[in-house]
Design a protein around this motif. Structure first.
Motif, PDB file in Angstrom:
ATOM      1  N   ILE A  26      17.051  14.706  -1.797  1.00  0.00           N
ATOM      2  CA  ILE A  26      17.359  13.587  -1.469  1.00  0.00           C
ATOM      3  C   ILE A  26      18.051  12.133  -1.962  1.00  0.00           C
ATOM      4  N   SER A  27      19.509  11.667  -2.258  1.00  0.00           N
ATOM      5  CA  SER A  27      20.019  10.997  -2.653  1.00  0.00           C
ATOM      6  C   SER A  27      20.072   9.821  -1.383  1.00  0.00           C
ATOM      7  N   LEU A  28      19.967   8.926  -2.485  1.00  0.00           N
ATOM      8  CA  LEU A  28      20.203   7.636  -0.977  1.00  0.00           C
ATOM      9  C   LEU A  28      21.715   6.349  -2.133  1.00  0.00           C
ATOM     10  N   CYS A  29      22.121   6.879  -1.303  1.00  0.00           N
ATOM     11  CA  CYS A  29      23.375   6.314  -1.552  1.00  0.00           C
ATOM     12  C   CYS A  29      24.390   4.992  -1.075  1.00  0.00           C
ATOM     13  N   ASN A  30      24.849   4.457  -1.874  1.00  0.00           N
ATOM     14  CA  ASN A  30      25.669   3.050  -1.582  1.00  0.00           C
ATOM     15  C   ASN A  30      26.417   2.632  -2.586  1.00  0.00           C
ATOM     16  N   GLN A  31      27.901   2.769  -2.838  1.00  0.00           N
ATOM     17  CA  GLN A  31      28.763   1.836  -4.055  1.00  0.00           C
ATOM     18  C   GLN A  31      28.256   0.962  -4.054  1.00  0.00           C
ATOM     19  N   LYS A  32      28.170  -0.052  -2.526  1.00  0.00           N
ATOM     20  CA  LYS A  32      27.688  -1.679  -2.286  1.00  0.00           C
ATOM     21  C   LYS A  32      26.224  -2.062  -3.096  1.00  0.00           C
ATOM     22  N   GLY A  33      26.046  -3.152  -4.102  1.00  0.00           N
ATOM     23  CA  GLY A  33      24.827  -3.548  -4.134  1.00  0.00           C
ATOM     24  C   GLY A  33      24.627  -4.425  -3.448  1.00  0.00           C
ATOM     25  N   GLY A  34      22.990  -3.930  -3.142  1.00  0.00           N
ATOM     26  CA  GLY A  34      21.931  -5.737  -2.559  1.00  0.00           C
ATOM     27  C   GLY A  34      21.809  -5.212  -1.326  1.00  0.00           C
ATOM     28  N   VAL A  35      21.901  -3.563  -0.746  1.00  0.00           N
ATOM     29  CA  VAL A  35      21.977  -3.153   0.896  1.00  0.00           C
ATOM     30  C   VAL A  35      20.730  -2.279   1.217  1.00  0.00           C
TER      31      VAL A  35
END
Length: 277
Positions: A26-35
């Motif tokens: 499982i990849s934990l992804c979000n291109q926004k930092g600090g989430v």
């Protein structure tokens, strides 16, 4: 009713497994930092381990926050960067046991920031991480990849290696804006590189029930993504940075805190959804 406007489900404690592996990645992804990606990787990994799952967490961010948050050294040790470049062939050489039984980690440090430059001319460069993880997949039940906040080559590698994606999403208006772009990237990877990948869920983080803003954002997320939004919501608390400084998951640093209970519930919910055995 829970914070997502749906009835609260009491997800059962999962039964122990008969055997281990092969891992679901499982990849934990979000291109926004600090989430809350790293916080989620650490505490979800620790929660799965509490339920008897063998977990490998991959630090895939040059900042090395996952490694630091688990109290793992990152300098003068083999890292994921060495495995990507092939200077180390056997992933077992880079795997570190954490203080949480059942939770291992492959660390990262600032060297990883050079990986995209080095890999750009490699053959099948998007599948390098997948080839690394294939060697250890049978030893674990779940592999969690903590991605850096970008949609560059490293994140594409993580998505190409993964069976599923979990998107931690801060309950804040600007965090919403990038999700459509991330979903588009996942669809491109699905189309061109990894047809089997699926969205395991969107996890609302840093939720503050006292503010109208937080409640409105969560409402909008559920409106747009429906059942893809996990029922469990992670509240905002100062305990997370305290646990990070201690180099420990919140589940062991403050096991009775509401945030520790929330992450155990996320683990149970993902197991109930079939995202993890």
């Amino acid at each position: 009713m829970g914070p997502t406007g749906r009835p609260i489900t009491n997800f059962p404690e999962p039964p122990p497994l008969d055997g281990h592996g092969p891992a679901r990645i499982i990849s934990l992804c979000n291109q926004k930092g600090g989430v809350g990606k790293t916080t989620t990787t650490i505490n979800l990994g620790a929660s799965f381990a509490e339920y008897g799952r063998r977990v490998l967490a991959i630090d895939f961010d040059p900042q090395g926050a996952l490694s630091a948050g688990l109290g793992v050294p990152t300098h003068d040790v083999p890292t994921i960067y060495d495995l990507l470049l092939g200077t180390i062939k056997n992933p077992a050489e880079a795997i570190v046991h954490t203080n949480v039984p059942g939770l291992d980690v492959i660390p990262a440090n600032i060297d990883l920031s050079a990986a995209e430059v080095h890999l750009v001319n490699e053959v099948a460069r998007e599948t390098i991480l997948a080839r690394v993880l294939r060697k250890v997949s049978d030893d674990y039940d779940v592999i969690l990849i903590d991605c850096q906040p970008s949609l560059g080559l490293l994140t594409v590698n993580a998505l190409t290696a993964a069976h599923g994606v979990l998107i931690p999403l801060e309950c804040e208006f600007f965090a919403l804006r990038g999700v459509a772009l991330l979903v588009e990237t996942i669809e491109k990877v699905q189309d061109r590189l990894n047809p089997a990948i699926k969205l395991d869920g969107i996890l609302a983080t840093m939720f503050d029930a006292r503010t109208l803003h937080s409640r409105e954002v969560l409402e909008r997320v559920v409106e747009n993504f429906g059942d893809d939004v996990l029922e469990t919501v992670i509240g905002r608390t100062v305990k997370f940075p305290d646990a990070s400084v201690a180099g420990s998951p919140i589940t062991t640093f403050a096991p009775d805190h509401s945030a520790a209970h929330s992450y155990r519930q996320v683990a149970r919910e993902l197991i109930a959804r079939g995202a993890v055995a």
